[in-house]
Design a protein around this motif. Structure first.
Motif, PDB file in Angstrom:
ATOM      1  N   GLY A   1       0.803  -1.218   0.000  1.00 36.05           N
ATOM      2  CA  GLY A   1       0.000   0.000   0.000  1.00 36.05           C
ATOM      3  C   GLY A   1       0.829   1.258   0.000  1.00 36.05           C
ATOM      4  N   ILE A   2       0.118   2.373   0.015  1.00 39.67           N
ATOM      5  CA  ILE A   2       0.738   3.704   0.032  1.00 39.67           C
ATOM      6  C   ILE A   2      -0.004   4.556   1.051  1.00 39.67           C
ATOM      7  CG2 ILE A   2       1.285   5.787  -1.291  1.00 39.67           C
ATOM      8  CD1 ILE A   2       1.129   4.027  -3.830  1.00 39.67           C
ATOM      9  N   VAL A   3       0.751   5.268   1.874  1.00 38.16           N
ATOM     10  CA  VAL A   3       0.180   6.145   2.894  1.00 38.16           C
ATOM     11  C   VAL A   3       0.615   7.578   2.597  1.00 38.16           C
ATOM     12  CG1 VAL A   3       0.151   6.701   5.357  1.00 38.16           C
ATOM     13  CG2 VAL A   3       0.168   4.302   4.620  1.00 38.16           C
ATOM     14  N   ARG A   4      -0.352   8.474   2.669  1.00 36.31           N
ATOM     15  CA  ARG A   4      -0.095   9.903   2.457  1.00 36.31           C
ATOM     16  C   ARG A   4      -0.179  10.623   3.793  1.00 36.31           C
ATOM     17  NH1 ARG A   4      -3.466  14.908   0.508  1.00 36.31           N
ATOM     18  NH2 ARG A   4      -5.288  13.758   1.229  1.00 36.31           N
ATOM     19  N   PHE A   5       0.752  11.542   4.041  1.00 35.38           N
ATOM     20  CA  PHE A   5       0.751  12.414   5.210  1.00 35.38           C
ATOM     21  C   PHE A   5       0.300  13.787   4.728  1.00 35.38           C
ATOM     22  CE2 PHE A   5       3.569   9.069   6.118  1.00 35.38           C
ATOM     23  CZ  PHE A   5       3.977   9.072   7.444  1.00 35.38           C
ATOM     24  N   TYR A   6      -0.696  14.375   5.400  1.00 36.94           N
ATOM     25  CA  TYR A   6      -1.152  15.681   4.938  1.00 36.94           C
ATOM     26  C   TYR A   6      -1.807  16.459   6.078  1.00 36.94           C
ATOM     27  CZ  TYR A   6      -5.953  13.923   4.827  1.00 36.94           C
ATOM     28  OH  TYR A   6      -7.173  13.397   5.178  1.00 36.94           O
TER      29      TYR A   6
ATOM     30  N   ASP B   1       5.331   0.378   0.431  1.00 36.82           N
ATOM     31  CA  ASP B   1       5.555  -1.015   0.834  1.00 36.82           C
ATOM     32  C   ASP B   1       6.895  -1.172   1.541  1.00 36.82           C
ATOM     33  OD1 ASP B   1       3.321  -1.382  -0.784  1.00 36.82           O
ATOM     34  OD2 ASP B   1       4.302  -2.735  -2.180  1.00 36.82           O
ATOM     35  N   LYS B   2       6.882  -2.018   2.550  1.00 34.51           N
ATOM     36  CA  LYS B   2       8.092  -2.439   3.268  1.00 34.51           C
ATOM     37  C   LYS B   2       8.770  -1.291   3.997  1.00 34.51           C
ATOM     38  CE  LYS B   2       7.140  -6.189   0.953  1.00 34.51           C
ATOM     39  NZ  LYS B   2       5.809  -5.903   0.462  1.00 34.51           N
ATOM     40  N   GLU B   3       7.965  -0.330   4.473  1.00 31.81           N
ATOM     41  CA  GLU B   3       8.468   0.780   5.286  1.00 31.81           C
ATOM     42  C   GLU B   3       7.634   0.888   6.552  1.00 31.81           C
ATOM     43  OE1 GLU B   3       9.914   3.909   1.805  1.00 31.81           O
ATOM     44  OE2 GLU B   3       8.134   4.387   2.965  1.00 31.81           O
ATOM     45  N   PHE B   4       8.261   1.408   7.599  1.00 36.04           N
ATOM     46  CA  PHE B   4       7.509   1.750   8.800  1.00 36.04           C
ATOM     47  C   PHE B   4       6.892   3.119   8.598  1.00 36.04           C
ATOM     48  CE2 PHE B   4      10.013  -1.550  10.860  1.00 36.04           C
ATOM     49  CZ  PHE B   4       9.064  -2.124  11.687  1.00 36.04           C
ATOM     50  N   THR B   5       5.730   3.323   9.197  1.00 36.83           N
ATOM     51  CA  THR B   5       5.059   4.605   9.073  1.00 36.83           C
ATOM     52  C   THR B   5       4.199   4.873  10.296  1.00 36.83           C
ATOM     53  OG1 THR B   5       3.787   5.999   7.556  1.00 36.83           O
ATOM     54  CG2 THR B   5       2.961   3.777   7.914  1.00 36.83           C
ATOM     55  N   CYS B   6       4.003   6.121  10.594  1.00 42.71           N
ATOM     56  CA  CYS B   6       3.048   6.590  11.598  1.00 42.71           C
ATOM     57  C   CYS B   6       3.225   8.094  11.720  1.00 42.71           C
ATOM     58  CB  CYS B   6       3.240   5.893  12.952  1.00 42.71           C
ATOM     59  SG  CYS B   6       4.648   6.388  13.928  1.00 42.71           S
ATOM     60  N   ALA B   7       2.342   8.725  12.480  1.00 44.05           N
ATOM     61  CA  ALA B   7       2.528  10.135  12.836  1.00 44.05           C
ATOM     62  C   ALA B   7       3.567  10.098  13.973  1.00 44.05           C
ATOM     63  CB  ALA B   7       1.221  10.765  13.263  1.00 44.05           C
ATOM     64  N   TYR B   8       4.814  10.026  13.581  1.00 42.98           N
ATOM     65  CA  TYR B   8       5.885   9.638  14.503  1.00 42.98           C
ATOM     66  C   TYR B   8       6.061  10.609  15.670  1.00 42.98           C
ATOM     67  CZ  TYR B   8      10.176   7.206  15.814  1.00 42.98           C
ATOM     68  OH  TYR B   8      11.120   6.490  16.488  1.00 42.98           O
TER      69      TYR B   8
ATOM     70  N   LEU C   1      -2.928  10.779   8.379  1.00 43.55           N
ATOM     71  CA  LEU C   1      -2.382   9.753   7.503  1.00 43.55           C
ATOM     72  C   LEU C   1      -3.555   9.099   6.799  1.00 43.55           C
ATOM     73  CD1 LEU C   1       0.016  10.175   9.504  1.00 43.55           C
ATOM     74  CD2 LEU C   1       0.513   7.761   9.189  1.00 43.55           C
ATOM     75  N   GLN C   2      -3.416   8.910   5.488  1.00 40.68           N
ATOM     76  CA  GLN C   2      -4.492   8.353   4.670  1.00 40.68           C
ATOM     77  C   GLN C   2      -3.933   7.241   3.784  1.00 40.68           C
ATOM     78  OE1 GLN C   2      -5.712  10.884   1.428  1.00 40.68           O
ATOM     79  NE2 GLN C   2      -7.785  10.044   1.429  1.00 40.68           N
ATOM     80  N   ALA C   3      -4.669   6.142   3.679  1.00 41.81           N
ATOM     81  CA  ALA C   3      -4.315   5.057   2.763  1.00 41.81           C
ATOM     82  C   ALA C   3      -4.729   5.490   1.361  1.00 41.81           C
ATOM     83  CB  ALA C   3      -5.020   3.778   3.167  1.00 41.81           C
ATOM     84  N   LEU C   4      -3.775   5.642   0.454  1.00 39.94           N
ATOM     85  CA  LEU C   4      -4.101   6.032  -0.921  1.00 39.94           C
ATOM     86  C   LEU C   4      -4.545   4.837  -1.757  1.00 39.94           C
ATOM     87  CD1 LEU C   4      -1.450   8.703  -1.937  1.00 39.94           C
ATOM     88  CD2 LEU C   4      -3.799   9.025  -1.162  1.00 39.94           C
ATOM     89  N   THR C   5      -4.173   3.658  -1.324  1.00 36.12           N
ATOM     90  CA  THR C   5      -4.590   2.409  -1.949  1.00 36.12           C
ATOM     91  C   THR C   5      -5.055   1.507  -0.812  1.00 36.12           C
ATOM     92  OG1 THR C   5      -2.402   1.424  -1.685  1.00 36.12           O
ATOM     93  CG2 THR C   5      -2.825   2.590  -3.758  1.00 36.12           C
ATOM     94  N   GLU C   6      -5.648   0.369  -1.135  1.00 31.48           N
ATOM     95  CA  GLU C   6      -5.874  -0.574  -0.053  1.00 31.48           C
ATOM     96  C   GLU C   6      -4.500  -0.843   0.559  1.00 31.48           C
ATOM     97  OE1 GLU C   6      -8.590  -4.208   0.151  1.00 31.48           O
ATOM     98  OE2 GLU C   6      -6.580  -5.088  -0.089  1.00 31.48           O
ATOM     99  N   THR C   7      -4.414  -0.736   1.854  1.00 32.68           N
ATOM    100  CA  THR C   7      -3.124  -0.810   2.541  1.00 32.68           C
ATOM    101  C   THR C   7      -3.191  -1.833   3.666  1.00 32.68           C
ATOM    102  OG1 THR C   7      -2.668   1.502   1.966  1.00 32.68           O
ATOM    103  CG2 THR C   7      -1.405   0.569   3.792  1.00 32.68           C
TER     104      THR C   7
END
Length: 188
Positions: free
Chosen positions: A53-58, A73-80, A93-99
């Motif tokens: 998937g893909i996550v957008r920060f905005y 894909d294959k990355e850690f993510t969050c509002a760190y 944070l928003q899923a731009l694709t099914e994630t």
């Protein structure tokens, strides 16, 4: 979970007992396309590893949303920053694709840090990687004009243009969609 182990083992070899302990604290979650993962004003409680998937920060805004990061894909993510301080997030944070993600809670991550030596090492590595990506982004905004930022983005992450709407790419490089159209015409 195999992708997380692969990610970790590129850094350090895990003992089976360490892996079992660490992996027992992760849970799988699926976000639908365009679903909000973390809302502005909510505290980030999970560090997520993106399986697919893909996550957008905005920063949401009625007139102009400001996109400032993507995770793949294959990355850690969050509002760190929210995750670390356990305070409300200033962005979404928003899923731009099914994630599909594997999540570990703040509380469980603290257990992993406290009870495994390797957990601390991996946490430091992930933190350093997030810091370096943030620094690179800030320097790009300061050093390069919009056309240069677009060309660098295209050369460093060519897949980004296949999967992310141009309006988000324009926001990410700090220009309007019309400005991005002009740059794309100049390059073509």
């Amino acid at each position: 979970m195999g992708h997380i182990r692969e990610y970790y083992e590129r850094i350090i070899k895990l003992q089976e007992t360490e892996w079992k302990f660490i992996s027992s604290h992760f849970s799988r979650k699926v976000f639908a396309k365009n679903q909000i993962i973390t809302r502005q004003g909510e505290t980030e409680n999970f560090l997520s590893f993106i399986e697919t998937g893909i996550v957008r920060f905005y920063i949401p805004d009625d007139e102009n949303e400001l996109t400032f990061n993507f995770s793949f894909d294959k990355e850690f993510t969050c509002a760190y920053d929210s995750f670390l301080t356990q305070t409300p997030s200033e962005y979404e944070l928003q899923a731009l694709t099914e994630t599909v993600v594997w999540q570990i809670s703040f509380e469980d991550l603290q257990k992993v840090y406290a009870q495994t030596k390797v957990g601390n090492y991996l946490g430091r590595f992930a933190s350093e990687k997030l810091f370096l990506a943030k620094s690179k982004r800030e320097l790009s905004l300061l050093k390069y004009n919009a056309k240069e930022r677009y060309l660098r983005l295209f050369s460093e992450q060519p897949d980004i243009l296949k999967f992310i709407p141009l309006k988000y790419i324009a926001s990410y490089i700090g220009i309007t969609p019309q400005g991005l159209s002009r740059i794309r015409r100049q390059i073509a």
